[in-house]
Design a protein around this motif. Structure first.
Motif, PDB file in Angstrom:
ATOM      1  N   THR A 192      12.464 -25.498 -11.197  1.00 10.99           N
ATOM      2  CA  THR A 192      13.891 -25.215 -11.373  1.00 10.99           C
ATOM      3  C   THR A 192      14.303 -23.988 -10.568  1.00 10.99           C
ATOM      4  N   LEU A 193      13.332 -23.156 -10.214  1.00 13.44           N
ATOM      5  CA  LEU A 193      13.624 -21.910  -9.504  1.00 13.44           C
ATOM      6  C   LEU A 193      14.240 -22.203  -8.142  1.00 13.44           C
ATOM      7  N   THR A 194      15.347 -21.506  -7.850  1.00 12.11           N
ATOM      8  CA  THR A 194      16.043 -21.715  -6.582  1.00 12.11           C
ATOM      9  C   THR A 194      15.984 -20.499  -5.667  1.00 12.11           C
ATOM     10  N   GLN A 195      15.998 -19.295  -6.252  1.00  9.25           N
ATOM     11  CA  GLN A 195      16.046 -18.069  -5.454  1.00  9.25           C
ATOM     12  C   GLN A 195      15.195 -16.981  -6.108  1.00  9.25           C
ATOM     13  N   ILE A 196      14.711 -16.087  -5.282  1.00  6.71           N
ATOM     14  CA  ILE A 196      14.025 -14.888  -5.771  1.00  6.71           C
ATOM     15  C   ILE A 196      14.732 -13.670  -5.203  1.00  6.71           C
ATOM     16  N   ALA A 197      15.094 -12.745  -6.084  1.00  9.43           N
ATOM     17  CA  ALA A 197      15.654 -11.458  -5.661  1.00  9.43           C
ATOM     18  C   ALA A 197      14.523 -10.437  -5.725  1.00  9.43           C
ATOM     19  N   PHE A 198      14.048 -10.004  -4.571  1.00  8.10           N
ATOM     20  CA  PHE A 198      12.917  -9.080  -4.527  1.00  8.10           C
ATOM     21  C   PHE A 198      13.395  -7.644  -4.669  1.00  8.10           C
ATOM     22  N   GLY A 199      12.659  -6.888  -5.469  1.00 11.27           N
ATOM     23  CA  GLY A 199      12.930  -5.471  -5.630  1.00 11.27           C
ATOM     24  C   GLY A 199      11.884  -4.664  -4.881  1.00 11.27           C
ATOM     25  N   ILE A 200      12.348  -3.823  -3.977  1.00  9.41           N
ATOM     26  CA  ILE A 200      11.433  -3.013  -3.167  1.00  9.41           C
ATOM     27  C   ILE A 200      12.119  -1.685  -2.880  1.00  9.41           C
ATOM     28  N   GLY A 201      11.352  -0.637  -2.711  1.00  9.72           N
ATOM     29  CA  GLY A 201      11.929   0.655  -2.359  1.00  9.72           C
ATOM     30  C   GLY A 201      12.071   0.744  -0.849  1.00  9.72           C
ATOM     31  N   ASP A 202      11.148   1.447  -0.205  1.00 11.59           N
ATOM     32  CA  ASP A 202      11.119   1.480   1.255  1.00 11.59           C
ATOM     33  C   ASP A 202      10.735   0.097   1.772  1.00 11.59           C
ATOM     34  N   ILE A 203      11.372  -0.336   2.838  1.00 11.69           N
ATOM     35  CA  ILE A 203      11.145  -1.685   3.350  1.00 11.69           C
ATOM     36  C   ILE A 203       9.710  -1.887   3.811  1.00 11.69           C
ATOM     37  N   ASP A 204       9.017  -0.792   4.178  1.00 15.48           N
ATOM     38  CA  ASP A 204       7.636  -0.910   4.636  1.00 15.48           C
ATOM     39  C   ASP A 204       6.630  -0.492   3.567  1.00 15.48           C
ATOM     40  N   SER A 205       7.077  -0.396   2.315  1.00 11.32           N
ATOM     41  CA  SER A 205       6.172   0.090   1.268  1.00 11.32           C
ATOM     42  C   SER A 205       5.096  -0.931   0.909  1.00 11.32           C
ATOM     43  N   ASN A 206       5.453  -2.219   0.926  1.00 12.70           N
ATOM     44  CA  ASN A 206       4.476  -3.255   0.601  1.00 12.70           C
ATOM     45  C   ASN A 206       4.095  -3.996   1.887  1.00 12.70           C
ATOM     46  N   PRO A 207       2.848  -3.876   2.329  1.00 12.51           N
ATOM     47  CA  PRO A 207       2.440  -4.515   3.585  1.00 12.51           C
ATOM     48  C   PRO A 207       2.504  -6.041   3.540  1.00 12.51           C
ATOM     49  N   ASP A 208       2.574  -6.627   2.338  1.00  9.52           N
ATOM     50  CA  ASP A 208       2.637  -8.085   2.193  1.00  9.52           C
ATOM     51  C   ASP A 208       4.064  -8.596   2.044  1.00  9.52           C
ATOM     52  N   PHE A 209       5.055  -7.714   2.179  1.00 11.61           N
ATOM     53  CA  PHE A 209       6.450  -8.070   1.904  1.00 11.61           C
ATOM     54  C   PHE A 209       6.913  -9.305   2.681  1.00 11.61           C
ATOM     55  N   PHE A 210       6.786  -9.286   3.980  1.00 12.86           N
ATOM     56  CA  PHE A 210       7.283 -10.401   4.786  1.00 12.86           C
ATOM     57  C   PHE A 210       6.400 -11.644   4.619  1.00 12.86           C
ATOM     58  N   LYS A 211       5.124 -11.431   4.382  1.00 11.13           N
ATOM     59  CA  LYS A 211       4.224 -12.551   4.123  1.00 11.13           C
ATOM     60  C   LYS A 211       4.634 -13.268   2.833  1.00 11.13           C
ATOM     61  N   ILE A 212       5.033 -12.498   1.837  1.00  8.79           N
ATOM     62  CA  ILE A 212       5.498 -13.066   0.565  1.00  8.79           C
ATOM     63  C   ILE A 212       6.772 -13.874   0.781  1.00  8.79           C
ATOM     64  N   MET A 213       7.708 -13.331   1.541  1.00 11.60           N
ATOM     65  CA  MET A 213       8.957 -14.049   1.770  1.00 11.60           C
ATOM     66  C   MET A 213       8.736 -15.315   2.597  1.00 11.60           C
ATOM     67  N   GLU A 214       7.843 -15.252   3.560  1.00  5.54           N
ATOM     68  CA  GLU A 214       7.533 -16.442   4.358  1.00  5.54           C
ATOM     69  C   GLU A 214       6.957 -17.543   3.476  1.00  5.54           C
ATOM     70  N   TYR A 215       6.163 -17.144   2.495  1.00  3.37           N
ATOM     71  CA  TYR A 215       5.560 -18.134   1.599  1.00  3.37           C
ATOM     72  C   TYR A 215       6.630 -18.844   0.771  1.00  3.37           C
ATOM     73  N   CYS A 216       7.690 -18.116   0.388  1.00  3.10           N
ATOM     74  CA  CYS A 216       8.783 -18.734  -0.368  1.00  3.10           C
ATOM     75  C   CYS A 216       9.389 -19.904   0.404  1.00  3.10           C
ATOM     76  N   ARG A 217       9.478 -19.747   1.706  1.00  4.63           N
ATOM     77  CA  ARG A 217      10.124 -20.749   2.571  1.00  4.63           C
ATOM     78  C   ARG A 217       9.154 -21.828   3.048  1.00  4.63           C
ATOM     79  N   ASN A 218       7.858 -21.536   3.049  1.00  2.00           N
ATOM     80  CA  ASN A 218       6.896 -22.439   3.686  1.00  2.00           C
ATOM     81  C   ASN A 218       5.695 -22.703   2.776  1.00  2.00           C
ATOM     82  N   ASN A 219       5.938 -23.384   1.683  1.00  2.00           N
ATOM     83  CA  ASN A 219       4.843 -23.777   0.809  1.00  2.00           C
ATOM     84  C   ASN A 219       5.093 -25.206   0.350  1.00  2.00           C
TER      85      ASN A 219
END
Length: 351
Positions: A91-118
């Motif tokens: 049922t999940l349609t969207q994820i709103a990610f909470g992050i401080g500095d954009i480079d704080s989590n080294p997996d940030f973009f990898k996580i977002m790519e997985y949302c689109r490509n799984n």
């Protein structure tokens, strides 16, 4: 990147349609006019904290930060994210990610790519950033992966405005500014609305989203604005044709401020009051859920999402979640705005 079509859920009492390209979402019950109390099939939206590391802007971490984040914090790993993601219903349609500095989590973009490509469930990732030190490469990735990006506004405001322009220059149409509403920030709220009409960097801004102050945070000594001053903000926006929005926490205050307008019914239909454990779900950086990010450490039971076997049985229909859901739904019976009930926060006196 996968490009799925419109997502729909149909049942006798709960239905929705979601367009992942535009972000359009509509929900209804037995009829188009009926709004169901909650989703029996699981959340529509996930609010997920993937980092608590934030250096802040200018003079350092924000004094009103309800999370009291600093440069020392935690990150959610890609592996933990995947484990949690596959526990959640489709049922999940969207994820709103909470992050401080954009480079704080080294997996940030990898996580977002997985949302689109799984192969499990296509989900649109969105994020709120502080706008600080956004590189061209990072802006390119945000533009290619995100449905919407919100830039929190701090001083100096140029940090926010420059980030907005960098993203809208890449063709993004759902770029918002987040502005905290408090007694101490009233003039800044008025200023950003005026700037949206005059500053060329904001020419393609989607909207200014006002966030209600919650009395939480070790550094937070701000005070709530009050309904009269809030109405001034809303009236100014309408009179000057400025696109504004508000968080769910602010819905009762917004509806109170527009209750005498001729188009109240339309505005009410477009407003979504608190939806925690009704249609939305929160997971913190440790992978645990509470009703929302503001209610951590408020006495509500934390449930480890990664440890559940059956999400609907172990979490969505579990007693702690049902108890909060019942409490939240009951608030509508106590809130009368223009003759209609409106859910409001059972924990904080927002307005």
């Amino acid at each position: 990147m996968k490009k799925p079509g419109i997502k729909r859920l149909k049942s006798p009492n709960y239905n929705y349609t979601f367009n992942p390209d535009t972000g359009f979402f509509a929900r209804w019950g037995k009829t188009k006019e009926e709004d169901p109390d909650y989703s029996p099939f699981g959340p529509e939206i996930l609010d997920m904290e993937i980092s608590t590391i934030c250096n802040g802007i200018g003079s350092g971490p924000c004094k009103w930060c309800y999370k009291s984040n600093t440069k020392v914090g935690e990150n959610m790993s890609f592996e933990k994210f995947k484990t949690i993601f596959h526990k959640l219903p489709k049922t999940l349609t969207q994820i709103a990610f909470g992050i401080g500095d954009i480079d704080s989590n080294p997996d940030f973009f990898k996580i977002m790519e997985y949302c689109r490509n799984n192969d499990y469930n296509y989900v649109v990732p969105n994020v709120t950033i502080n706008g600080y030190n956004v590189t061209d490469e990072q802006a390119d990735k945000l533009a290619s992966l995100c449905g919407a990006v919100s830039v929190s506004m701090y001083e100096p405001k140029d940090t926010c405005y420059d980030a907005v322009k960098k993203l809208t220059d890449r063709g993004m149409t759902q770029i918002n500014i987040h502005r905290l509403v408090a007694h101490e920030t009233f003039e800044a709220c008025m200023e950003v609305m005026q700037d949206s009409k005059e500053d060329p960097r904001l020419a393609k801004l989607n909207a200014i989203v006002f966030l209600a102050l919650k009395p939480k945070g070790k550094r937070n000594d701000f005070s709530k604005l009050g309904t009269d001053k809030y109405k001034e903000l809303v009236d100014f926006a309408f009179e000057n044709e400025i696109r504004v929005g508000f968080d769910s926490c602010s819905a009762p205050m917004f509806l109170e401020s527009v209750k005498d307008r001729d188009n109240y019914k339309m505005l009410e239909q477009m407003s979504e009051p608190c939806e925690s454990y009704l249609f939305s779900f929160y997971v913190n950086v440790e992978g645990k859920t509470t009703p929302c990010s503001f209610l951590e450490e408020s006495g509500y039971e934390e449930i480890d999402v990664a440890e559940c076997n059956d999400f609907l049985k172990d979490i969505w229909n579990a007693k702690p979640v049902q108890d909060f859901r019942d409490t939240l739904l009951a608030t509508a019976k106590k809130c009368t705005i223009n003759g209609n009930g409106c859910r409001f926060c059972p924990e904080y006196n927002i307005y």
